[in-house]
Structure formats: C-alpha cells, structure tokens
Design a protein around this motif. Structure first.
Motif, PDB file in Angstrom:
ATOM      1  N   ALA A  36      13.187  -3.305  -7.831  1.00  0.00           N
ATOM      2  CA  ALA A  36      12.811  -3.779  -6.499  1.00  0.00           C
ATOM      3  C   ALA A  36      11.300  -3.954  -6.397  1.00  0.00           C
ATOM      4  CB  ALA A  36      13.309  -2.802  -5.438  1.00  0.00           C
ATOM      5  N   PHE A  37      10.582  -2.984  -6.961  1.00  0.00           N
ATOM      6  CA  PHE A  37       9.117  -3.056  -6.937  1.00  0.00           C
ATOM      7  C   PHE A  37       8.611  -4.289  -7.685  1.00  0.00           C
ATOM      8  CE2 PHE A  37       4.773  -2.276  -7.394  1.00  0.00           C
ATOM      9  CZ  PHE A  37       4.419  -2.170  -8.733  1.00  0.00           C
ATOM     10  N   GLU A  38       9.181  -4.562  -8.838  1.00  0.00           N
ATOM     11  CA  GLU A  38       8.693  -5.687  -9.641  1.00  0.00           C
ATOM     12  C   GLU A  38       9.001  -7.025  -8.990  1.00  0.00           C
ATOM     13  OE1 GLU A  38      10.236  -4.691 -13.520  1.00  0.00           O
ATOM     14  OE2 GLU A  38       8.306  -3.787 -14.021  1.00  0.00           O
ATOM     15  N   LEU A  39      10.178  -7.104  -8.399  1.00  0.00           N
ATOM     16  CA  LEU A  39      10.507  -8.339  -7.678  1.00  0.00           C
ATOM     17  C   LEU A  39       9.505  -8.563  -6.556  1.00  0.00           C
ATOM     18  CD1 LEU A  39      14.409  -8.075  -7.459  1.00  0.00           C
ATOM     19  CD2 LEU A  39      13.083  -9.702  -8.803  1.00  0.00           C
ATOM     20  N   LEU A  40       9.224  -7.476  -5.835  1.00  0.00           N
ATOM     21  CA  LEU A  40       8.284  -7.596  -4.728  1.00  0.00           C
ATOM     22  C   LEU A  40       6.897  -7.978  -5.227  1.00  0.00           C
ATOM     23  CD1 LEU A  40       8.350  -7.289  -1.719  1.00  0.00           C
ATOM     24  CD2 LEU A  40       7.587  -4.934  -1.966  1.00  0.00           C
ATOM     25  N   ALA A  41       6.494  -7.384  -6.337  1.00  0.00           N
ATOM     26  CA  ALA A  41       5.183  -7.715  -6.894  1.00  0.00           C
ATOM     27  C   ALA A  41       5.125  -9.196  -7.254  1.00  0.00           C
ATOM     28  CB  ALA A  41       4.912  -6.855  -8.130  1.00  0.00           C
ATOM     29  N   ALA A  42       6.196  -9.717  -7.850  1.00  0.00           N
ATOM     30  CA  ALA A  42       6.229 -11.144  -8.211  1.00  0.00           C
ATOM     31  C   ALA A  42       6.097 -12.005  -6.973  1.00  0.00           C
ATOM     32  CB  ALA A  42       7.535 -11.470  -8.938  1.00  0.00           C
ATOM     33  N   ILE A  43       6.823 -11.609  -5.923  1.00  0.00           N
ATOM     34  CA  ILE A  43       6.779 -12.385  -4.685  1.00  0.00           C
ATOM     35  C   ILE A  43       5.371 -12.385  -4.101  1.00  0.00           C
ATOM     36  CG2 ILE A  43       7.586 -12.442  -2.289  1.00  0.00           C
ATOM     37  CD1 ILE A  43      10.237 -11.222  -3.456  1.00  0.00           C
ATOM     38  N   VAL A  44       4.742 -11.216  -4.068  1.00  0.00           N
ATOM     39  CA  VAL A  44       3.413 -11.141  -3.452  1.00  0.00           C
ATOM     40  C   VAL A  44       2.378 -11.895  -4.285  1.00  0.00           C
ATOM     41  CG1 VAL A  44       1.535  -9.593  -2.833  1.00  0.00           C
ATOM     42  CG2 VAL A  44       3.873  -9.008  -2.207  1.00  0.00           C
TER      43      VAL A  44
ATOM     44  N   VAL B 168       0.846  -1.203   0.000  1.00  0.00           N
ATOM     45  CA  VAL B 168       0.000   0.000   0.000  1.00  0.00           C
ATOM     46  C   VAL B 168       0.876   1.245   0.000  1.00  0.00           C
ATOM     47  CG1 VAL B 168      -1.621   1.344   1.378  1.00  0.00           C
ATOM     48  CG2 VAL B 168      -1.958  -1.131   1.097  1.00  0.00           C
ATOM     49  N   PHE B 169       1.853   1.255   0.924  1.00  0.00           N
ATOM     50  CA  PHE B 169       2.707   2.449   1.000  1.00  0.00           C
ATOM     51  C   PHE B 169       3.627   2.554  -0.205  1.00  0.00           C
ATOM     52  CE2 PHE B 169       1.554   4.619   4.717  1.00  0.00           C
ATOM     53  CZ  PHE B 169       1.002   3.685   5.575  1.00  0.00           C
ATOM     54  N   LEU B 170       3.994   1.432  -0.739  1.00  0.00           N
ATOM     55  CA  LEU B 170       4.821   1.445  -1.946  1.00  0.00           C
ATOM     56  C   LEU B 170       4.026   2.032  -3.111  1.00  0.00           C
ATOM     57  CD1 LEU B 170       7.600   0.693  -2.868  1.00  0.00           C
ATOM     58  CD2 LEU B 170       6.799  -1.622  -3.334  1.00  0.00           C
ATOM     59  N   ALA B 171       2.749   1.663  -3.189  1.00  0.00           N
ATOM     60  CA  ALA B 171       1.881   2.216  -4.241  1.00  0.00           C
ATOM     61  C   ALA B 171       1.773   3.733  -4.095  1.00  0.00           C
ATOM     62  CB  ALA B 171       0.510   1.571  -4.167  1.00  0.00           C
ATOM     63  N   LEU B 172       1.611   4.166  -2.854  1.00  0.00           N
ATOM     64  CA  LEU B 172       1.531   5.612  -2.590  1.00  0.00           C
ATOM     65  C   LEU B 172       2.816   6.301  -3.027  1.00  0.00           C
ATOM     66  CD1 LEU B 172      -0.246   7.797  -1.300  1.00  0.00           C
ATOM     67  CD2 LEU B 172       0.861   7.305   0.891  1.00  0.00           C
TER      68      LEU B 172
ATOM     69  N   TYR C 175      15.664 -11.807  -1.232  1.00  0.00           N
ATOM     70  CA  TYR C 175      17.044 -11.467  -0.900  1.00  0.00           C
ATOM     71  C   TYR C 175      17.691 -10.624  -1.989  1.00  0.00           C
ATOM     72  CZ  TYR C 175      16.512 -14.663   2.990  1.00  0.00           C
ATOM     73  OH  TYR C 175      16.076 -15.265   4.136  1.00  0.00           O
ATOM     74  N   ALA C 176      17.006 -10.456  -3.109  1.00  0.00           N
ATOM     75  CA  ALA C 176      17.437  -9.498  -4.133  1.00  0.00           C
ATOM     76  C   ALA C 176      16.639  -8.203  -3.990  1.00  0.00           C
ATOM     77  CB  ALA C 176      17.219 -10.089  -5.521  1.00  0.00           C
ATOM     78  N   SER C 177      15.331  -8.349  -3.792  1.00  0.00           N
ATOM     79  CA  SER C 177      14.461  -7.167  -3.754  1.00  0.00           C
ATOM     80  C   SER C 177      14.837  -6.188  -2.645  1.00  0.00           C
ATOM     81  CB  SER C 177      13.007  -7.627  -3.579  1.00  0.00           C
ATOM     82  OG  SER C 177      12.184  -6.521  -3.350  1.00  0.00           O
ATOM     83  N   TRP C 178      15.047  -6.702  -1.447  1.00  0.00           N
ATOM     84  CA  TRP C 178      15.311  -5.796  -0.326  1.00  0.00           C
ATOM     85  C   TRP C 178      16.587  -4.984  -0.509  1.00  0.00           C
ATOM     86  CZ3 TRP C 178      19.203  -5.401   3.264  1.00  0.00           C
ATOM     87  CH2 TRP C 178      18.961  -4.527   4.345  1.00  0.00           C
ATOM     88  N   PRO C 179      17.749  -5.620  -0.822  1.00  0.00           N
ATOM     89  CA  PRO C 179      18.954  -4.809  -0.985  1.00  0.00           C
ATOM     90  C   PRO C 179      18.852  -3.812  -2.139  1.00  0.00           C
ATOM     91  CG  PRO C 179      19.463  -7.137  -1.375  1.00  0.00           C
ATOM     92  CD  PRO C 179      18.047  -7.060  -0.969  1.00  0.00           C
ATOM     93  N   VAL C 180      18.169  -4.219  -3.218  1.00  0.00           N
ATOM     94  CA  VAL C 180      18.009  -3.286  -4.340  1.00  0.00           C
ATOM     95  C   VAL C 180      17.201  -2.070  -3.887  1.00  0.00           C
ATOM     96  CG1 VAL C 180      16.950  -3.009  -6.616  1.00  0.00           C
ATOM     97  CG2 VAL C 180      18.282  -5.054  -6.121  1.00  0.00           C
ATOM     98  N   ALA C 181      16.181  -2.319  -3.055  1.00  0.00           N
ATOM     99  CA  ALA C 181      15.379  -1.203  -2.524  1.00  0.00           C
ATOM    100  C   ALA C 181      16.239  -0.281  -1.663  1.00  0.00           C
ATOM    101  CB  ALA C 181      14.209  -1.748  -1.711  1.00  0.00           C
ATOM    102  N   VAL C 182      17.103  -0.870  -0.873  1.00  0.00           N
ATOM    103  CA  VAL C 182      17.983  -0.065  -0.007  1.00  0.00           C
ATOM    104  C   VAL C 182      18.893   0.821  -0.849  1.00  0.00           C
ATOM    105  CG1 VAL C 182      19.931  -0.189   1.591  1.00  0.00           C
ATOM    106  CG2 VAL C 182      17.937  -1.651   1.946  1.00  0.00           C
ATOM    107  N   VAL C 183      19.505   0.218  -1.853  1.00  0.00           N
ATOM    108  CA  VAL C 183      20.430   0.974  -2.700  1.00  0.00           C
ATOM    109  C   VAL C 183      19.679   2.070  -3.458  1.00  0.00           C
ATOM    110  CG1 VAL C 183      22.003   0.795  -4.659  1.00  0.00           C
ATOM    111  CG2 VAL C 183      22.032  -0.951  -2.873  1.00  0.00           C
ATOM    112  N   HIS C 184      18.473   1.751  -3.909  1.00  0.00           N
ATOM    113  CA  HIS C 184      17.607   2.749  -4.567  1.00  0.00           C
ATOM    114  C   HIS C 184      17.406   3.939  -3.637  1.00  0.00           C
ATOM    115  CE1 HIS C 184      13.869   4.521  -6.224  1.00  0.00           C
ATOM    116  NE2 HIS C 184      13.336   4.347  -5.033  1.00  0.00           N
TER     117      HIS C 184
ATOM    118  N   ILE D 123       7.203   0.666 -14.553  1.00  0.00           N
ATOM    119  CA  ILE D 123       7.264  -0.734 -14.977  1.00  0.00           C
ATOM    120  C   ILE D 123       8.537  -1.063 -15.755  1.00  0.00           C
ATOM    121  CG2 ILE D 123       5.906  -2.604 -15.954  1.00  0.00           C
ATOM    122  CD1 ILE D 123       3.620  -0.610 -16.287  1.00  0.00           C
ATOM    123  N   VAL D 124       8.986  -0.107 -16.555  1.00  0.00           N
ATOM    124  CA  VAL D 124      10.180  -0.389 -17.353  1.00  0.00           C
ATOM    125  C   VAL D 124      11.395   0.211 -16.672  1.00  0.00           C
ATOM    126  CG1 VAL D 124      11.285  -0.119 -19.589  1.00  0.00           C
ATOM    127  CG2 VAL D 124       8.795  -0.335 -19.448  1.00  0.00           C
ATOM    128  N   PRO D 125      12.321  -0.605 -16.216  1.00  0.00           N
ATOM    129  CA  PRO D 125      13.468  -0.061 -15.479  1.00  0.00           C
ATOM    130  C   PRO D 125      14.367   0.778 -16.377  1.00  0.00           C
ATOM    131  CG  PRO D 125      13.318  -2.464 -15.248  1.00  0.00           C
ATOM    132  CD  PRO D 125      12.363  -2.076 -16.308  1.00  0.00           C
TER     133      PRO D 125
END
Lengths: 195, 406, 70
Positions: A99-107, A58-62, A129-138, A81-83
């Motif tokens: 990071a968002f797309e990885l998370l979407a796939a996971i959910v 939800v907060f990511l969407a916001l 384990y890929a999505s979270w670090p990519v989000a941090v670096v972002h 959508i397109v990196p």
C-alpha cells in the motif's frame, strides 16, 4: 517506556494515516465529480486533496519509521520496501508495504505530472483504488488493535464513506458534457478499410 | 469567359480520361527539376482547398522540415455545395495524379496518399482506375484512403489524424503538418485542383499560367455555382472573373437575386448589388474582407429566405462540430438554436444581442477553425440580411419556393 | 508571457477562472475565455497557480507565440 511510546505512536500514526487517506480518496472522487458549492470552489477540493495527500505521507512516514525502529517487531529497513520480507506478521505487514509503495508511486507521479503528461499520470493514479483497500486490510489484519472497538469502528466508517463515494461516482458517470457527443462524432469518422 | 485548362479535353460527360488519351493530349508527365518550386512561385499559384495559401511557400515549408515527406492529395471535399473536386477527379484523374507525381518527385516524398470522400463513388472509381493505370513507382505505391463524409474530414489535421489514429477529427496544432504530420514526417496536404494546376505549370511554365486571368489576377479557377440559377454546376473561369459573369454562365441569377454566398459555408453572404461586380480572386476578395474559399458561389433570390437558409446552414455546421472543445460544440449549438428560433418565430432585440455576444465569445476559441468559419458566416448573414432578421415573421416561410440556396 | 490553452484537453472545470479571475473568465457554457496577452507581471504568480491547478493540464505558460501563417 520508549518502547511503549514507539508502539503507541506506530498505531496512532497508522490510524491517522488511514483516516487521512480516506479523506484524500473522497476528495479525489469529489474532484472527479466536479463538486462545487457556495463557499466551496473547485480549487478547494483539488487543493485539499493534494495537500492532505502530502500530510498523509508525513504520518505514514512516522508510522513506518516508528515501526521499524521498535525493537519488539524486529523489522529491518528493508521490510519497508520489500513486501513480505519480515518475520513479524509477514503477510499483513507485506500488504502495508505494498500500500505504501503504491501511494508513493501515485504521489511521485503527481509531483512530476507536467513531465510525464496527463495520460500516464491518470493511469497510475487509478492505483489509488488498489492502495486504499490494501491499506485497510493491512490495518485490520496486522493485529493488536484491529479488533479493538475504536479502531474497528473507525475502519468501518472509513470503508462506508469510501464505498458510498465510489458507488456514487460509478453511478454518476462522466461529468464531461462532451463525452457523449465526442464519442458519437468519433464513431462517424472512423477509418474504414482502404481499397 | 470560360477558359478551359483543367477541364479542357474530351467532354466531361464521357467520364474519366484514360492514361493514353491524357498523354496523347498533353504529352508525358513532366520531369520536375528543383527549379519547379521557383516556377510555382513565379506563377503565383495559390491553393484551392480553401485557405488560398501560396503553393510555393507551402512546398518550401515542407521541404525545409526534413526528409521523406508524405503527400496527401486532398480530394475529400467536405463542403456539401462544392462539386469541383469531384468533377475534376471524375473526369481528369490523371491531371491530378501528374500533380501528385510532380510533388512527390520534387519533395522526394516517401509516400503518396490519395484522400477521397467515401461517398463520392464516381470520383473514387476514377481515381482508383487511374492509379491502376500508372507505371510510375511513386504512384503504384500510392494509397487510396476514404475520407468520412463529414465537413471537417478534409481539414489538414483531420486527414493526418485519420492516417495516424484512424479518426478524422481535427487536432490541436502545436505543430504544422508541414513540420510534423503523418507519422511525425513533414506532410504536404494539397487540394486536387491545386495539384492539377501544378501538373500544367510543370509542363507549360509560369508565364503560361499567368497568361490567363483578368483584372490583375492570374490563372484559372474552378467555381461551383449553386442555388437560384437555371444551370448550377462546375465551371472553369479565368481568375478575376466577376460573380455576375460566372452566374451568367450558369444561366444568370435573374432580377430577383438577393444575395450571394461566396466561399461556401465558411464564406460570407454579400448583398447581390455589391457581390455581382466582385472579382473572383483571393487577393481581390480579401480586400473586401472575403475569401474565395473552396470556390462555391451560391445565390439566393428574394423568393428564398436568408434567415431560414442561414438557420439551416448553422444547424448543419453545429452538427458537424467534432465535439472536442466546448466553445465550438456548445457555442455553435446555441447559435444554431437561436437562429432556428428566429426563423420559426421571429426575433426580438434580446435574441439579436445574444447572437452577437455568443458569436464574439466563440470566435477564436476553438481547437481548429470550424467555429471561426461558422461564426464569420453568421456575422455576414446578420449584416447582409439585417432587415430580414429584424422583421422575420413566421409566415415568411410560406412564401419560399424551391429557389433557396441548395 | 501568456497563458496558452489546449482547447481539446480542456473540459470546462473552471478552476483556472476561480484562481485568476482577472485574466480568465468563463463563457456561458463553463469554458475559459483568456484575456489577451501579455500577462501583467503582478499576476504572474496567480497565473502559475492557475496553470498548475488545472486537473487535465490544459494550460501552460509560454512566451508570447508568434501568430502562425497559413
């Protein structure tokens, strides 16, 4: 005035998403470790893990929506959508998209777990384990707040927490008491070559 | 009392009967009509792999589930006390292969796989040699596959799993192998002795099969006699022969006989006075809550120790768990440990109560029947050896000679 | 309806027993003992939660299965 509001919302929602995602990752590790305590049953860990993941979305969407509609960044919807397709901070924003797309796939796979089966679900879930670090670096690379004290401290705390949890998980190994005996039985019943 | 059909022919010590001698003795392999399954049904032949399931029903089930089934000729013989499958394969391999051929042709099988224990050298060599002699295409294409030397390797789903995934562990069965086995094809897993009987029924007919048998039972059966007898080994007798008659063929159990283990390690201990008059036939034994199983009849004398023997067998069965599900692996281990403690130190009321509780908890909660077999074995021991269990002192073992069950 | 279990997939985490203790209890080693079927209607939603919560998808809800032969 609205521009400023959008801008602050994007940053706040982004920071909050990071904190929530960190909590989700740690709860996931606790779940794998079969963490239980008096007053903290196993289903609480998994239930919180799942619910917080949905709250994170939800907060990511916001965060994404306010960033895209903000006139300052000139982002089109496609950049969500397109990196690496934005002009604004191309690389760092692209990481966010990933990071968002990885998370979407996971959910999505988690919601469809019964349909796709446990094995497939598990493989995709490791993308965490890929999505979270990519989000941090972002978050660190995208600028503005990145090196502001509050955000930097927040990021460090999150990194330390996940780092600790992951190391503990790796060191603790499998919590399945059968994994050793099962493996040793299997090695005794493997097929030798036919005559 | 001994009635030789499967084991008729040249002396067993001469090794595997060659194809030419086999054909000279019995005629060429039978050409089955589709009426063969009816014939099997009329004969009343039941499986000799342990479950005593109707062979005709099994074949019909496989036939119903589709085209091009796979036949697994099961000679794994994971039961340590059982010798009959090995003896049969080592001396009459062509009888077994005739049965496999009949099955393959009747069911229009796509593949025949001969599954033999990897440590059973003589049987392996005999079956390999026999396969090489056969001209029929179904058998020339047959594969000889080694069964790992574990107790569960001969179980149907384990055999299928070995062929599909190279690991002989039992699997959860959402489906029957009859419906979906090797590579998803309907699969017939049939014991070598059952197939040898089929080979003879196909030649001589159902009535001929039924012409042997006593006390209402039909056919002949291979029995492995083990334990406290002078000449343990494999005998072929008419179904319905009593335990005492079979033991007499092995030299007799002697006056000190205490109990008999009927059906192997997944069978049951029965007090000798009751056991000796039991007819060795699946239906008759079922009435007493027993099973013929793989046809092992093991004797323990009063010079042996039922508690120690039970503890030894429980330890073995616990060790043979495939460790795929908790109730089996941990449950059997706990039961085996408790039996071992009782064997070493003697029991108290708590120990026995725990054994009963755990046995009840474990039963029916495994992915396969391994824990059930072990638990039922233990429960029969607790009943048959009740006096020994309650008063077993540590020094009992000093009195045990070499005459416990093998 | 009854609760079905894949005993090989189950690895004894015990969430099911936490969520529907009326129907599922754990043995001495942490593995579920499921009460005999059929499942009472008032517990159906709890059973569904328990089935959904299994981390390894070992549980399922199904019509009462006929006991297989042989």
């Amino acid at each position: 005035m609205t521009d400023q509001l959008l801008w602050y919302t994007t940053r706040a929602a982004g920071a909050l998403s990071l904190v929530l995602l960190t909590a989700v990752v740690i709860l996931g590790v606790l779940s794998a470790l079969r963490f239980k305590a008096a007053g903290w049953p196993g289903f609480l860990t998994t239930g919180l893990h799942r619910n917080l993941a949905l709250v994170t979305l939800v907060f990511l969407a916001l965060h994404i929506v306010t960033a895209v509609v903000d006139p300052f960044t000139h982002l089109g919807w496609l950049t969500a959508i397109v990196p690496f397709s934005s002009y604004y901070r191309t690389f760092w924003l692209g990481l966010g998209t990933i990071a968002f797309e990885l998370l979407a796939a996971i959910v999505v796979t988690s919601l469809l777990r019964e349909q796709i089966g446990h094995a497939a679900w598990r493989v995709i879930h490791w993308l965490t384990y890929a999505s979270w670090p990519v989000a941090v670096v972002h978050g660190l690379g995208i600028g503005t707040d990145a090196w502001a004290a509050w955000f930097f401290t927040l990021t460090c705390v999150c990194v330390a927490a996940v780092g600790f949890a992951v190391v503990y998980r790796l060191v603790a190994g499998s919590r399945d008491p059968l994994s050793g005996p099962r493996a040793s039985f299997r090695s005794g019943v493997e097929r030798k070559s036919d005559l | 009392m001994s009635r030789l059909r499967l084991l008729a022919g040249p002396d067993l010590s001469l090794g595997p009967e060659r194809l030419r001698a086999h054909v000279e003795r019995l005629g060429p392999p039978p050409v089955p009509g589709h009426a063969l399954i009816d014939s099997l049904e009329k004969s009343g032949l039941t499986g000799r792999g342990g479950a005593s399931f109707s062979v005709a029903r099994k074949w019909r089930s496989v036939a119903r589930h589709g085209e091009s089934p796979v036949i697994i000729v099961n000679g794994a013989e994971g039961e340590p006390q059982s010798l009959k499958d090995r003896v049969l394969m080592s001396t009459r391999p062509h009888l077994v292969l005739d049965g496999a051929l009949v099955a393959a042709r009747t069911l229009k099988a796509s593949q025949v796989i001969v599954y033999v224990g990897e440590d059973h050298r003589e049987a392996w060599a005999a079956m390999a040699g026999a396969l090489a002699e056969r001209p029929e295409p179904e058998l020339r294409r047959a594969r000889l596959v080694a069964a790992p030397p574990r107790y569960v390797a001969g179980e149907s789903s384990a055999a299928v799993n070995l062929l599909d995934n190279s690991v002989a562990s039992p699997t959860s069965k959402p489906q029957d192998p009859h419906e979906s086995g090797v590579g998803g094809a309907p699969t017939l897993v049939q014991n070598v002795e059952s197939l040898a009987q089929v080979a003879l029924i196909a030649r001589h007919g159902a009535e001929w099969f039924r012409s042997a048998g006593r006390r209402g039972a039909v056919g002949t059966v291979l029995i492995t006699v083990a334990g406290a007898v002078p000449s343990p080994g494999v005998v072929e007798v008419e179904a319905g022969t009593t335990v005492r008659e079979v033991l007499d063929m092995a030299g007799g159990a002697g006056p000190a006989a205490r109990a008999v283990l009927i059906g192997g390690y997944f069978g049951a201990w029965v007090d000798f006075t009751v056991a000796q008059d039991l007819a060795l036939e699946a239906a008759a034994l079922r009435e007493h809550g027993l099973g013929l199983g793989c046809g092992v009849v093991g004797v323990i004398s009063s010079r042996g120790c039922g508690v120690c023997e039970t503890a030894r067998i429980m330890r073995y069965l616990a060790g043979e768990s495939s460790a795929q599900c908790g109730p089996c692996f941990f449950g059997l281990r706990a039961l085996a440990d408790a039996c071992g403690r009782i064997a070493d130190k003697g029991a108290n009321a708590d120990d026995l109560a725990r054994l009963h509780r755990w046995a009840k908890d474990v039963r029916g909660r495994g992915a396969c029947r391994h824990p059930d077999g072990a638990v039922m074995f233990l429960q029969s021991a607790l009943q048959t050896f009740a006096p020994e269990f309650s008063m077993h002192p540590a020094h009992w073992r000093a009195n045990v000679g070499a005459s416990g069950v093998a | 309806m009854e609760i079905g279990i894949d005993r090989i997939r189950c690895d004894g985490r015990g969430l099911c027993a936490e969520l529907v203790p009326e129907l599922i209890r754990l043995d001495d080693w942490g593995y579920p003992i499921i009460a005999a079927s059929p499942l009472p209607n008032h517990l159906l939603s709890h059973a569904q939660k328990a089935v959904a919560s299994c981390p390894v998808l070992a549980l399922s809800l199904r019509q009462v299965a006929k006991r297989a032969q042989g």
